[in-house]
Write an enzyme that holds these catalytic residues in place. Structure first.
Site, short mmCIF file in Angstrom:
data_model
loop_
_atom_site.label_atom_id
_atom_site.label_comp_id
_atom_site.label_asym_id
_atom_site.label_seq_id
_atom_site.Cartn_x
_atom_site.Cartn_y
_atom_site.Cartn_z
N ARG A 144 -15.08 11.95 9.00
CA ARG A 144 -13.84 12.62 9.42
C ARG A 144 -13.50 13.77 8.48
O ARG A 144 -12.98 14.80 8.91
CB ARG A 144 -12.70 11.59 9.46
CG ARG A 144 -12.81 10.63 10.63
CD ARG A 144 -11.91 9.43 10.44
NE ARG A 144 -10.52 9.81 10.21
CZ ARG A 144 -9.65 9.13 9.47
NH1 ARG A 144 -10.01 7.99 8.89
NH2 ARG A 144 -8.43 9.56 9.31
N HIS B 35 0.84 -1.20 0.00
CA HIS B 35 0.00 0.00 0.00
C HIS B 35 0.87 1.24 0.00
O HIS B 35 1.85 1.31 0.73
CB HIS B 35 -0.91 0.02 1.23
CG HIS B 35 -1.76 1.25 1.31
ND1 HIS B 35 -2.92 1.39 0.58
CD2 HIS B 35 -1.59 2.41 1.98
CE1 HIS B 35 -3.43 2.59 0.82
NE2 HIS B 35 -2.65 3.23 1.67
N ASP C 127 -15.29 1.84 7.48
CA ASP C 127 -14.24 2.81 7.14
C ASP C 127 -14.76 3.87 6.17
O ASP C 127 -14.46 5.05 6.30
CB ASP C 127 -13.02 2.09 6.55
CG ASP C 127 -11.98 3.08 6.06
OD1 ASP C 127 -11.44 3.82 6.92
OD2 ASP C 127 -11.73 3.17 4.86
N LYS D 243 -8.40 -1.94 5.29
CA LYS D 243 -8.67 -2.19 3.87
C LYS D 243 -7.76 -3.29 3.32
O LYS D 243 -8.18 -4.12 2.52
CB LYS D 243 -8.51 -0.90 3.07
CG LYS D 243 -9.72 0.03 3.30
CD LYS D 243 -9.61 1.32 2.54
CE LYS D 243 -8.76 2.30 3.27
NZ LYS D 243 -9.17 3.69 3.22
N SER E 153 -7.62 2.79 9.40
CA SER E 153 -8.34 2.88 8.13
C SER E 153 -7.57 2.14 7.02
O SER E 153 -8.12 1.29 6.31
CB SER E 153 -8.52 4.36 7.78
OG SER E 153 -8.86 4.54 6.44
N1 URA Z 1 -6.06 7.18 3.62
C1 URA Z 1 -6.90 6.25 4.14
O1 URA Z 1 -7.12 5.22 3.52
N2 URA Z 1 -7.47 6.48 5.32
C2 URA Z 1 -7.25 7.60 6.02
O2 URA Z 1 -7.80 7.73 7.10
C3 URA Z 1 -6.39 8.56 5.48
C4 URA Z 1 -5.80 8.33 4.28
#
Ligand code: URA
Ligand code: CA
Length: 433
Positions: free
Chosen positions: A168, A82, A161, A187, A183
């Protein structure tokens, strides 16, 4: 349980238990906890933070809020990578075939996304015929056969999320390290990763503007990964200037092919080797990062990585001759324009985010979800930080299918600084394992 009690608990700097966090995420996902209470909680977390147990519990609660991809029918350790996002980041296009070439399965789900260019999926669509919509069955079959497949996201992954992130975004609570870390990790885990390599970018073009912040985020994610049984490593890498020379979907495919042939840009090649060694090592190749790296370097130079790229493109319906004739296979822009240096000296700064926005203005990226991408659009940076330029020399070439506005070249000139002295930025700030 009552949400108000949990909010006050966090407000008083007490830790939440795993069952409290699980309850909260379940009830928020099912709309039983209202946004105003969750935004108060996000703000309490923003100020008071979370310990590693809380962050791990939050990550797993978000994983369990939706579908989880089962990659168990694929043999071997499934390592995912990632990146926290940057400008002209072509690494996935290189890493997928490169890491697969040493025998590690790469089962990659990628997104389209907003930004300076499309996501990996959009970039691959620049190859005529390439199909990103593949059934879960076919996906598994392709990875077992060729060790690599890259497909668009399917299923309802981490709905908690998605809901939290949207909240947020409008409540000033995006920039909380425990919330960002859980977060991102949720994923990757929901997408089936056994092991995770993280590329945390720092600099003008990155989410984390300084190295200390980036390091804290990386360490937090590595700790979560270890706590929930996923081997995790991280790299802190530079995003003060764009990565490589190309920014734009088709242009980045060509850059990835050059890199797979062993003559890509220096910074992109190095970052791919660093991230690739971590992926290969976590997947069980070599007994050290150096050993893993040696195998990857070999495959960049003996043609094996490029062979896997050909097989991968062909297996998903794409025109594999792109590997040998990228210029005739990839989409061509109707308009091109050269931006020339207005003075002589050394390139001392290339402001990544502004250059990224210029690529988007040419059509390479989406401003809104509805924008159409121009897969031929983007720009090529001929001079990177530290390079010598003469007045009148071409520093950037612009590509677009719509007439190129003067404001684009003006933006480029403004954001590529030329001085007497220049210091090349450090590419890899730190490796965290
Ligand atoms: N990227 C994400 O996937 N989540 C966040 O909270 C911030 C950036
Ligand atoms: Ca690039």
């Amino acid at each position: 349980m009552r949400m108000i009690d949990l909010i006050e608990k966090k407000q008083h700097n007490e830790s939440l238990t795993e069952s409290e966090i699980k309850w909260m995420i379940e009830h928020y996902t099912s709309d039983d906890i209202p946004d105003y209470q969750m935004s108060a909680m996000a703000m309490a977390i923003y100020f008071k933070g979370m310990n590693n147990e809380e962050r791990s519990a939050l990550t797993m609660a978000m994983v369990e809020s939706g579908d989880q991809i089962d990659l168990s029918p694929i043999e071997g350790v499934k390592v995912d990578k990632h990146s926290t996002g940057g400008v002209g980041d072509t690494t996935t296009l290189v890493l997928a075939p490169l890491v697969a070439s040493v025998g590690i399965p790469v089962a990659k789900m990628s997104g389209r996304g907003l930004g300076h260019t499309g996501g990996t999926i959009d970039k691959l669509e620049a190859v005529p015929g390439f199909d990103v919509e593949v059934t879960q069955e076919k996906f598994v079959e392709l990875v077992n056969k060729n060790k690599v497949a890259v497909v668009g996201q399917s299923g309802n992954l981490t709905p908690a999320d998605k809901k939290m992130y949207a909240l947020r975004d409008v409540t000033g609570t995006v920039e909380s390290i425990p919330l960002i870390a859980s977060s991102i990790m949720s994923k990757k885990i929901a997408a089936g990763a056994d092991a995770i390599v993280l590329d945390v970018k720092t600099g003008a073009g990155a989410f984390m503007k300084n190295v200390d912040q980036a390091k804290e985020l990386a360490e937090t994610m590595v700790n979560i990964g270890e706590a929930v049984g996923r081997n995790t490593m991280a790299v802190i890498s530079d995003m003060s200037q764009p990565l490589g020379n190309a920014i734009g979907n088709g242009l980045e495919v060509k850059e990835a092919i050059d890199t797979l042939k062993g003559h890509g840009p220096k910074d992109l090649t190095e970052l791919c080797l660093v991230l690739g060694s971590q992926m290969a090592y976590l997947g069980g190749v070599g007994s050290s990062l150096d050993e893993a790296r040696a195998k990857l370097e070999e495959n960049l130079h003996n043609g094996k990585a490029l062979d896997v790229f050909r097989t991968f493109i062909d297996a998903q319906g794409g025109d594999a001759s792109v590997a040998d004739n990228p210029d005739s296979v990839l989409p061509k822009a109707k308009y091109t324009q050269e931006v020339k240096a207005e003075e002589s000296g050394k390139v001392s700064e290339i402001v990544a985010d502004q250059i990224g926005i210029s690529a988007m203005m040419l059509g390479a990226g989406r401003e809104t979800k509805e924008s159409e991408l121009d897969l031929a659009a983007g720009l090529y940076i001929h001079k990177k930080i530290g390079d010598v330029v003469e007045k009148g020399e071409t520093i950037v070439t612009l590509y677009s299918n719509k007439e190129i506005k003067e404001e684009v070249s003006e933006k480029i000139i403004k954001n590529i600084k030329i001085s007497d002295e220049a210091t090349e930025p450090t590419l890899i700030h730190e490796i965290i394992q």
